[in-house]
Design a protein around this motif. Structure first.
Motif, PDB file in Angstrom:
ATOM      1  N   PRO A  23      -7.204  -3.945   2.040  1.00  0.00           N
ATOM      2  CA  PRO A  23      -6.124  -4.510   2.862  1.00  0.00           C
ATOM      3  C   PRO A  23      -6.416  -4.561   4.351  1.00  0.00           C
ATOM      4  N   ILE A  57       0.350  -5.215   0.528  1.00  0.00           N
ATOM      5  CA  ILE A  57       0.787  -5.211   1.920  1.00  0.00           C
ATOM      6  C   ILE A  57       2.217  -5.739   1.972  1.00  0.00           C
ATOM      7  N   THR A  62       0.194  -1.135   4.790  1.00  0.00           N
ATOM      8  CA  THR A  62      -0.445  -0.862   3.509  1.00  0.00           C
ATOM      9  C   THR A  62       0.378   0.166   2.740  1.00  0.00           C
TER      10      THR A  62
END
Length: 236
Positions: A23, A57, A62
């Motif tokens: 992410p 996300i 995150t």
């Protein structure tokens, strides 16, 4: 709580972008970084997200970052206000869209920045959360709780101030309406006391002479007045 979706920066985007293998530095981070409704998105996520299935996300954060968020107020509007302030604080120095590694900055960068200017609160807390020293991590956690308390009080004080101002305005308006009402309502005419056609001393003197019972003070009874007036007619 879904009206925000029409204003989201991700509207019409491929949802798979928000579930990358890595992410940090993902395109979704850049999209979230310029989104005007990040706080609303994040609140809905936290309200509906199942802990055992946290992934991806949301609101530019995150999974790990969402888990590190402090406890939020129960009322949705207050919680969103806290999240908005928190997101602004954590991104005031470096927005999530510019993250290129597992942390926002390295320890070396933090030290260098501290020499020239005060370290932003969000960045300092991030550093504390990821510090290897447990005491430092504990301090960061307690600092987040303290900030949450301050934000709650700030929101409450703002609402109280707004309520007080509105109450004062309503009181002023009520006073204006009452004054206008008093102007519009016709004044009641004063009740006129009928003029007497007799002198009380004369009537009482007559009553004494005729042996008619009459109180010495106060109003003369009608029966006495009628008898006195009748005597005048007979005399005339």
């Amino acid at each position: 709580m879904t009206a925000w979706r029409t204003r989201a920066a991700c509207a019409g985007q491929d949802t798979e972008l928000w579930f990358p293998d890595y992410p940090v530095g993902a395109p979704a981070m850049k999209i979230c970084g310029r989104c005007p409704v990040r706080a609303e998105c994040l609140y809905d996520c936290l309200a509906d997200e199942v802990p055992s299935r946290r992934y991806g996300i949301r609101g530019g954060l995150t999974t790990g970052e969402r888990q590190a968020l402090p406890e939020l107020p129960e009322r949705p509007s207050d919680a969103i206000a806290v999240l908005r302030e928190l997101l602004h604080t954590t991104s005031e120095d470096q927005p999530p869209a510019e993250r290129t590694g597992p942390t926002m900055t390295t320890d070396t960068e933090l030290v260098a920045q501290a020499k020239t200017e005060d370290l932003p609160v969000g960045q300092l807390l991030k550093w504390g959360d990821e510090h290897p020293d447990a005491d430092v991590r504990d301090q960061a956690a307690r600092a987040r709780l303290a900030l949450t308390g301050l934000r709650r009080r700030h929101v409450a004080d703002q609402e109280l101030a707004a309520i007080t101002t509105e109450a004062e305005q309503l009181e002023k308006r009520l006073a204006e309406l009452q004054a206008r009402k008093a102007e519009l309502v016709p004044a009641k005419p004063k009740r006129k006391t009928p003029a007497r056609d007799y002198d009380t001393r004369t009537v009482r003197a007559w009553a004494d002479e005729q042996g008619v019972e009459c109180p010495r003070v106060g109003q003369i009874p009608k029966r006495v007045l009628d008898a006195w007036r009748a005597s005048l007619l007979q005399a005339g």
